[in-house]
Motif scaffolding. Sequence first.
Motif, PDB file in Angstrom:
ATOM      1  N   ASN A 128      17.687 -16.020 -53.970  1.00  0.00           N
ATOM      2  CA  ASN A 128      17.657 -17.426 -54.257  1.00  0.00           C
ATOM      3  C   ASN A 128      16.403 -17.436 -54.903  1.00  0.00           C
ATOM      4  OD1 ASN A 128      15.438 -17.380 -52.455  1.00  0.00           O
ATOM      5  ND2 ASN A 128      16.505 -18.898 -51.210  1.00  0.00           N
ATOM      6  N   THR A 129      15.953 -19.004 -55.421  1.00  0.00           N
ATOM      7  CA  THR A 129      14.717 -18.942 -56.499  1.00  0.00           C
ATOM      8  C   THR A 129      13.550 -18.685 -55.217  1.00  0.00           C
ATOM      9  OG1 THR A 129      14.825 -21.932 -55.135  1.00  0.00           O
ATOM     10  CG2 THR A 129      16.575 -21.337 -56.634  1.00  0.00           C
ATOM     11  N   ASN A 130      13.520 -18.458 -54.633  1.00  0.00           N
ATOM     12  CA  ASN A 130      12.260 -18.411 -53.562  1.00  0.00           C
ATOM     13  C   ASN A 130      12.474 -17.085 -53.660  1.00  0.00           C
ATOM     14  OD1 ASN A 130      11.096 -20.209 -53.453  1.00  0.00           O
ATOM     15  ND2 ASN A 130      12.286 -21.276 -51.427  1.00  0.00           N
ATOM     16  N   GLY A 131      13.420 -15.745 -53.903  1.00  0.00           N
ATOM     17  CA  GLY A 131      13.212 -14.114 -53.760  1.00  0.00           C
ATOM     18  C   GLY A 131      14.498 -13.641 -52.839  1.00  0.00           C
ATOM     19  N   LYS A 132      13.932 -12.827 -52.363  1.00  0.00           N
ATOM     20  CA  LYS A 132      15.059 -12.250 -51.334  1.00  0.00           C
ATOM     21  C   LYS A 132      15.478 -12.719 -50.341  1.00  0.00           C
ATOM     22  CE  LYS A 132      15.331  -7.472 -49.918  1.00  0.00           C
ATOM     23  NZ  LYS A 132      15.234  -5.870 -49.336  1.00  0.00           N
ATOM     24  N   GLN A 133      16.343 -13.603 -50.315  1.00  0.00           N
ATOM     25  CA  GLN A 133      16.976 -14.561 -48.628  1.00  0.00           C
ATOM     26  C   GLN A 133      17.803 -14.043 -47.622  1.00  0.00           C
ATOM     27  OE1 GLN A 133      18.839 -18.156 -50.034  1.00  0.00           O
ATOM     28  NE2 GLN A 133      19.060 -18.313 -47.791  1.00  0.00           N
ATOM     29  N   LEU A 134      17.332 -13.872 -46.799  1.00  0.00           N
ATOM     30  CA  LEU A 134      18.131 -13.176 -45.204  1.00  0.00           C
ATOM     31  C   LEU A 134      19.382 -13.644 -45.122  1.00  0.00           C
ATOM     32  CD1 LEU A 134      19.422 -10.856 -43.365  1.00  0.00           C
ATOM     33  CD2 LEU A 134      17.109 -12.422 -41.871  1.00  0.00           C
ATOM     34  N   LEU A 135      20.272 -13.076 -44.754  1.00  0.00           N
ATOM     35  CA  LEU A 135      21.411 -14.281 -43.868  1.00  0.00           C
ATOM     36  C   LEU A 135      21.788 -13.310 -43.253  1.00  0.00           C
ATOM     37  CD1 LEU A 135      24.240 -15.349 -46.736  1.00  0.00           C
ATOM     38  CD2 LEU A 135      21.221 -16.506 -46.293  1.00  0.00           C
ATOM     39  N   ASN A 136      21.933 -13.893 -41.640  1.00  0.00           N
ATOM     40  CA  ASN A 136      21.712 -12.822 -40.562  1.00  0.00           C
ATOM     41  C   ASN A 136      22.634 -13.715 -39.618  1.00  0.00           C
ATOM     42  OD1 ASN A 136      20.423 -11.303 -38.793  1.00  0.00           O
ATOM     43  ND2 ASN A 136      20.232 -12.787 -37.600  1.00  0.00           N
ATOM     44  N   ILE A 137      23.386 -13.136 -39.131  1.00  0.00           N
ATOM     45  CA  ILE A 137      25.070 -13.760 -38.372  1.00  0.00           C
ATOM     46  C   ILE A 137      24.141 -13.149 -36.795  1.00  0.00           C
ATOM     47  CG2 ILE A 137      26.631 -13.639 -37.027  1.00  0.00           C
ATOM     48  CD1 ILE A 137      28.160 -12.044 -39.901  1.00  0.00           C
ATOM     49  N   PRO A 138      24.187 -14.695 -36.054  1.00  0.00           N
ATOM     50  CA  PRO A 138      23.583 -14.282 -34.912  1.00  0.00           C
ATOM     51  C   PRO A 138      24.515 -13.657 -33.733  1.00  0.00           C
ATOM     52  CG  PRO A 138      23.812 -16.461 -35.221  1.00  0.00           C
ATOM     53  CD  PRO A 138      24.277 -15.572 -35.815  1.00  0.00           C
TER      54      PRO A 138
END
Length: 200
Positions: A45-55
């Motif tokens: 994303n615009t801020n760099g590497k983004q984590l998408l985490n499933i709880p």
Amino acid sequence: MAVFIPTYFSPISQYRAIVNAETVVFETEDNFQKQSYRNRCYIFNTNGKQLLNIPVKHPVTSGRKKTKDTIIESATNWQDQHFKSLKTAYRNSPFFEFYIDDLTPIFEKKYKFLQDLNFDTFDFITDALQLKIDYKKSESYIESEEKFDFRNLADAKFTPNILTNNYIQMFDDKHGFIPNLSILDLLFMEGPNAISFLEN
């Protein structure tokens, strides 16, 4: 026989190995491990590497649990959060609109087990890339065969030796190229041509 762990919108390195494997077997008798791609992926994303985490729900006792028995924590609206993040990151990418309609059901379907979700993401990607991959699911835990054991690609801390060639990313002018993101990053940027990056 190449052995893999079913993961959530797997990293590019895993799909590269799958595409170049003769026979694919998914390990379904392993124990769940934290900080793995079993329940996470990374996007740009615009801020760099983004984590998408499933709880996920953890056992009341400290004992181990199998990945196939891992239940998704439904108390949080993670699907809506992930979908919004993908739209924000990739809505202006070359192929986002081309795949969005087929991708949407994954974020609308109610899942109980993590592994069911992961196999749905695999089916979506293979359909999007028009890959005909016949795979099997293990009936018992597979002992390591080293050369054809790719289960380490599910470890988020593991750095693969061989990665795909660089491709244009949404925000590489700001952050530089980020390797081995979720296969979605390559798909949204390269569309059907993504297969050429996986095969080389």
